[in-house]
Design a protein around this motif. Structure first.
Motif, PDB file in Angstrom:
ATOM      1  N   LYS A 494     -13.218  -3.503   4.315  1.00  0.00           N
ATOM      2  CA  LYS A 494     -12.497  -2.339   3.883  1.00  0.00           C
ATOM      3  C   LYS A 494     -11.412  -2.647   2.893  1.00  0.00           C
ATOM      4  O   LYS A 494     -10.874  -1.812   2.142  1.00  0.00           O
ATOM      5  CB  LYS A 494     -11.951  -1.437   5.082  1.00  0.00           C
ATOM      6  N   LEU A 495     -10.779  -4.057   3.102  1.00  0.00           N
ATOM      7  CA  LEU A 495      -9.814  -4.365   2.189  1.00  0.00           C
ATOM      8  C   LEU A 495     -10.178  -4.919   0.859  1.00  0.00           C
ATOM      9  O   LEU A 495      -9.571  -4.735  -0.188  1.00  0.00           O
ATOM     10  CB  LEU A 495      -8.843  -5.389   2.749  1.00  0.00           C
ATOM     11  N   LEU A 498      -9.881  -2.702  -2.298  1.00  0.00           N
ATOM     12  CA  LEU A 498      -8.495  -2.741  -2.717  1.00  0.00           C
ATOM     13  C   LEU A 498      -8.135  -3.896  -3.469  1.00  0.00           C
ATOM     14  O   LEU A 498      -7.398  -3.684  -4.650  1.00  0.00           O
ATOM     15  CB  LEU A 498      -7.633  -2.446  -1.579  1.00  0.00           C
ATOM     16  N   GLN A 501      -9.674  -3.473  -6.919  1.00  0.00           N
ATOM     17  CA  GLN A 501      -9.182  -2.319  -7.709  1.00  0.00           C
ATOM     18  C   GLN A 501      -7.615  -2.864  -8.114  1.00  0.00           C
ATOM     19  O   GLN A 501      -6.893  -2.102  -8.608  1.00  0.00           O
ATOM     20  CB  GLN A 501      -8.973  -1.110  -6.944  1.00  0.00           C
ATOM     21  N   LYS A 502      -7.286  -3.980  -7.681  1.00  0.00           N
ATOM     22  CA  LYS A 502      -5.844  -4.663  -7.797  1.00  0.00           C
ATOM     23  C   LYS A 502      -4.794  -4.052  -7.200  1.00  0.00           C
ATOM     24  O   LYS A 502      -3.523  -3.880  -7.691  1.00  0.00           O
ATOM     25  CB  LYS A 502      -5.596  -4.812  -9.276  1.00  0.00           C
ATOM     26  N   VAL A 503      -5.271  -2.897  -6.109  1.00  0.00           N
ATOM     27  CA  VAL A 503      -4.114  -2.445  -5.395  1.00  0.00           C
ATOM     28  C   VAL A 503      -3.298  -3.601  -4.629  1.00  0.00           C
ATOM     29  O   VAL A 503      -2.293  -3.522  -4.382  1.00  0.00           O
ATOM     30  CB  VAL A 503      -4.630  -1.522  -4.389  1.00  0.00           C
ATOM     31  N   LEU A 504      -4.290  -4.495  -4.096  1.00  0.00           N
ATOM     32  CA  LEU A 504      -3.715  -5.823  -3.584  1.00  0.00           C
ATOM     33  C   LEU A 504      -3.969  -6.805  -4.213  1.00  0.00           C
ATOM     34  O   LEU A 504      -5.031  -6.909  -5.134  1.00  0.00           O
ATOM     35  CB  LEU A 504      -4.305  -5.978  -2.112  1.00  0.00           C
ATOM     36  N   TYR A 507      -5.528 -11.218   0.563  1.00  0.00           N
ATOM     37  CA  TYR A 507      -5.043 -11.068   2.122  1.00  0.00           C
ATOM     38  C   TYR A 507      -5.228 -12.368   2.586  1.00  0.00           C
ATOM     39  O   TYR A 507      -6.189 -13.272   2.158  1.00  0.00           O
ATOM     40  CB  TYR A 507      -5.774  -9.974   2.917  1.00  0.00           C
ATOM     41  N   VAL A 596       1.870   2.460  -2.947  1.00  0.00           N
ATOM     42  CA  VAL A 596       0.452   1.802  -2.403  1.00  0.00           C
ATOM     43  C   VAL A 596       0.613   1.571  -1.065  1.00  0.00           C
ATOM     44  O   VAL A 596      -0.597   1.683  -0.529  1.00  0.00           O
ATOM     45  CB  VAL A 596      -0.093   0.789  -2.962  1.00  0.00           C
ATOM     46  N   ARG A 599      -1.837   4.303   1.004  1.00  0.00           N
ATOM     47  CA  ARG A 599      -3.215   3.974   0.660  1.00  0.00           C
ATOM     48  C   ARG A 599      -3.756   2.781   1.419  1.00  0.00           C
ATOM     49  O   ARG A 599      -4.870   2.609   1.934  1.00  0.00           O
ATOM     50  CB  ARG A 599      -3.549   3.781  -0.770  1.00  0.00           C
ATOM     51  N   VAL A 600      -2.696   1.571   1.466  1.00  0.00           N
ATOM     52  CA  VAL A 600      -3.176   0.455   2.393  1.00  0.00           C
ATOM     53  C   VAL A 600      -3.359   0.790   3.779  1.00  0.00           C
ATOM     54  O   VAL A 600      -4.344   0.586   4.448  1.00  0.00           O
ATOM     55  CB  VAL A 600      -2.233  -0.613   2.160  1.00  0.00           C
ATOM     56  N   VAL A 603      -6.718   2.041   5.478  1.00  0.00           N
ATOM     57  CA  VAL A 603      -7.564   1.228   5.597  1.00  0.00           C
ATOM     58  C   VAL A 603      -7.947   1.082   7.226  1.00  0.00           C
ATOM     59  O   VAL A 603      -8.885   0.813   7.507  1.00  0.00           O
ATOM     60  CB  VAL A 603      -7.330   0.087   5.131  1.00  0.00           C
TER      61      VAL A 603
END
Length: 765
Positions: A494-495, A498, A501-504, A507, A596, A599-600, A603
């Motif tokens: 699920k990460l 993200l 989409q460059k939200v993160l 990890y 953000v 939104r994270v 998850v």
């Protein structure tokens, strides 16, 4: 009986003295801000996770040494290594270089067949035998060069891609036997050091900050244009220790000097100075010993806070000597008996106020509460047990004391006149307006004030290295280690969107380096089938009979990985068993935009055993919750104190109670008018105002018309103002707010208490 109590207290003091010698020889003083914070009441595993992350970093120091070109960067790194590798250096180089890759390769090589990325699994599952054979032939005839393993062990070249995915967790790469990265117009060498001494100990031994400064100076001198960026808990700890030591000197010594000066001006005798100083010293010593015995470590902020105790603990000595002035030595014991009821009541209200700080589950506040309460009790016992015994000489009345005591007659007293009612209305408008403008702020960052250059270096190093955030992470739990790894895999699935989409930016999870048993076996079967087809295709095309290498029969286990130095990168994220469950931490990179975070956090919804942890927000929420709780306790405390006062003073109890209430309201109004927000430590200051503010009214009511009582109250008020006024100079925002609260409140109470005194000739009945 008198000597009996004096001897008993002497025995206690001797025991405390012996403990003090042992304590300062091996002082364990804590500067970690996390030690001040409460445990998470619903999930203690979150506290364990935070401690694990903090403990791992507690002695680690990371540096980037950079220059305009690679050769200069290497020379600069060599200079730093030489300077920090001296015999007297408090730092030891950590094994963070290209050689650590070899250690990891040796650990993982027997399990190479079951280490696949998600894209590799997808490709192997759908690739045709022809495609697999073509890839294997291409790898076989590739030009010779450095490889992680030979062709038989990895005919499809899967392993380099797996390692490339692991390497993406950091921007540093091996180069010429070092770890290198390029950024911001410089070439950088990554160095890691381990502190050989505790950064939490006071003193000059093992001064890490000085060692780093010397290395930086030598580097800049020998390699012009070079630059060093350093970060780590030891640097923050030493900065906090230095700041706390400075503040203890300013607040403690400043308060003591002010108190002793007041004693000299008032009594012009060495004896009161020595005895009041003795009561203060014993109060602080007993407080420190009791705190050290109850808690594993004494926090530096406790000592900073406790240094303000000087401004309160001297009150009992002031009351004794103010009443003792001009009386013959033979009246010492009867005088003490007459003073004890008021002193005991004042002590009780102050101790209860201090102990009320311990209601909130903050280890730091509980330390401060215990330190201050025991310090006051010790100072009181010193006065009650020893002062009449040791005070054997004459104590004449001085002109300073006479003028001070006589000022009471010129002090205005509240009466039912139009002028007083107009003044009361103006004060009411001021209070209402200020309270209307009063705002709140509950931020955990109020608990520390790190130097700007350390914060800047930390941010730059994190940006260059792409380090994960220790304040926000996912906590993954399960019945056993296998279930934890499986749930990590579900979380990563699920990460990944993200990250796309460059939200993160990425990890870091334990399962990246240690897939679950089920995943390892599935990957081993998948790679064995695909590589068998590839080897068969190569044999048919070349006419030779190559064979695929054999791998380990068992799977890689957490125990085997954690026992190897290769696990250094993720060891802090594996919590293992806590209670009946197992836990791990999945850390996130690139969380630079607070917007953000919601939104994270989404998850984790729907994923069993996965919890989103935003420690900064959680602690700030706790600060808010306990600010509200302590605010309610203040209201109850005022009612309880009023009942005690009524029981003692009947209808005149308001004269000791109203000044403290007004002191609280005026303080809050001042904060509102100047834009200073209300926070937990402001409320805690108000709680102490309740305990100490009524002391002045109690002594004025206990000894109506007695100028010596006003002299003692005046001296106590001035010394308390000096003490807490100096606390307002603290660089720690929380302590500064506390000090300002006490300063404003004490000034108001001290001014208003004589205004509410009894009329001449009237008693408390």
């Amino acid at each position: 009986m008198r000597n009996k109590w004096a001897i008993l207290w002497l025995l206690v003091v001797l025991v405390v003295g012996a403990h003090q010698v042992r304590f300062w020889r091996s002082a364990r003083l804590d500067t970690d801000v996390l030690a001040l914070l409460p445990e998470d009441e619903q999930a203690p595993e979150v506290g364990a996770a935070t401690r694990k992350l903090a403990d791992q970093a507690g002695r680690e120091l990371v540096m980037l040494v950079g220059a305009a070109d690679w050769d200069s960067a290497q020379r600069a790194a060599d200079v730093v290594k030489v300077e920090l590798s001296r015999e007297d250096s408090p730092l030891k180089a950590s094994a963070l270089d290209a050689s650590s890759l070899e250690t990891a390769l040796e650990l993982y090589r027997p399990y190479r067949d079951r280490l696949l990325t998600s894209s590799q699994r997808e490709w192997l599952a759908k690739a045709s035998p022809e495609e697999l054979g073509g890839t294997a032939l291409m790898k076989l005839y590739q030009p010779a060069g450095p490889k992680l393993t030979d062709w038989e062990a990895d005919p499809l070249g899967l392993w380099p891609d797996w390692w490339a995915a692991r390497a993406s967790e950091s921007t540093a790469r091996p180069r010429d036997g070092r770890l290198w990265l390029s950024g911001e117009g410089r070439e950088w060498v990554l160095l890691a050091w381990h502190s050989q001494v505790s950064a939490f100990a006071l003193g000059d031994e093992g001064n890490i900050t000085s060692a780093v400064a010397r290395a930086r100076a030598a580097m800049e001198a020998q390699v012009p244009g070079s630059r060093m960026v350093s970060a780590g808990v030891p640097l923050y700890a030493e900065a906090a220790a230095s700041q706390a030591s400075s503040e203890m000197s300013t607040i403690g010594i400043g308060s003591l000097a002010a108190v002793l000066l007041l004693v000299w001006l008032t009594f012009r005798s060495v004896r009161p100075i020595v005895l009041v100083g003795l009561s203060l010293a014993l109060g602080c010593a007993v407080a420190l010993s009791v705190t050290a015995l109850v808690f594993e470590r004494v926090h530096l902020l406790t000592l900073v806070f406790g240094s303000s105790l000087v401004g309160v603990a001297e009150d009992y000595g002031f009351h004794y000597f103010a009443a003792r002035q001009g009386r013959p030595p033979s009246e010492r014991w009867p005088l003490m008996r007459g003073l004890l009821p008021g002193m005991v009541l004042a002590l009780a209200t102050s101790v209860v106020a201090y102990l009320a700080l311990g209601v909130a589950p903050f280890p730091g506040l509980r330390q401060m509460a215990l330190f201050s309460a025991t310090g006051l009790v010790a100072a009181f016992l010193t006065v009650a047990c020893w002062f009449p015994l040791l005070d054997t000489g004459e104590l004449p009345v001085t002109s300073f004391a006479t003028r001070f005591a006589a000022s009471l007659s010129r002090w205005p007293r509240f009466t039912h006149t139009p002028a007083w009612w107009v003044g009361t209305a103006v004060l009411g408008l001021f209070v209402v307006g200020g309270l209307w403008r009063l705002g709140t702020r509950d931020d955990v960052r109020q608990l520390q004030n790190a130097p700007a250059h350390l914060v800047s270096d930390q941010r730059e190093l994190g940006r260059l290295l792409g380090l994960p955030s220790p304040a926000q992470f996912f906590l993954v739990g399960g019945d056993d280690s296998e279930q934890v790894l499986e749930r990590e895999a579900a979380l990563k699935a699920k990460l990944d969107p993200l990250v796309t989409q460059k939200v993160l930016s990425g990890y870091r999870a334990v399962s990246d380096w240690l897939p679950s048993r089920v995943q390892q076996r599935a990957d081993a079967e998948l790679s064995a089938r695909a590589e068998a087809q590839a080897v068969a295709a190569v044999a048919e095309a070349t006419g030779e009979a190559p064979t695929r290498a054999r791998f380990a029969d068992d799977v890689l286990t957490p125990e085997r990985l954690l026992a190897s130095p290769a696990s250094a990168a993720i060891r802090q994220q594996w919590l293992g068993r806590l209670g009946d469950s197992h836990f791990s931490i999945v850390m996130l990179r690139g969380l630079n935009d607070p917007s953000v975070l919601p939104r994270v956090a989404e998850v984790a919804q729907g994923l069993e055993g996965v919890r989103w942890v935003d420690k900064t927000r959680e602690i700030s929420s706790l600060l808010e919750r306990y600010r509200r709780l302590m605010g309610g306790l203040i209201v109850l405390g005022y009612l309880a104190v009023l009942m005690l006062l009524v029981a003692r003073f009947r209808r005149q109890a308001w004269r000791a109670w109203v000044p403290t209430v007004l002191g609280t309201l005026v303080t809050l109004a001042c904060f509102g008018w100047v834009g200073e927000p209300l926070q937990l430590f402001t409320v805690l200051g108000l709680m102490l105002l309740l305990g100490m503010g009524v002391d002045y009214g109690i002594f004025m009511l206990e000894h109506p018309g007695d100028n010596s009582a006003w002299l003692a109250v005046a001296l106590a008020g001035v010394s308390t103002l000096l003490s807490f006024g100096l606390l307002g100079l603290s660089a720690t925002p929380a302590l500064r707010s506390f000090g300002l609260t006490m300063l404003l409140g004490e000034v108001t109470i001290w001014v208003l208490t004589p205004c509410c005194r009894l009329p001449s000739g009237k008693d408390v009945s």
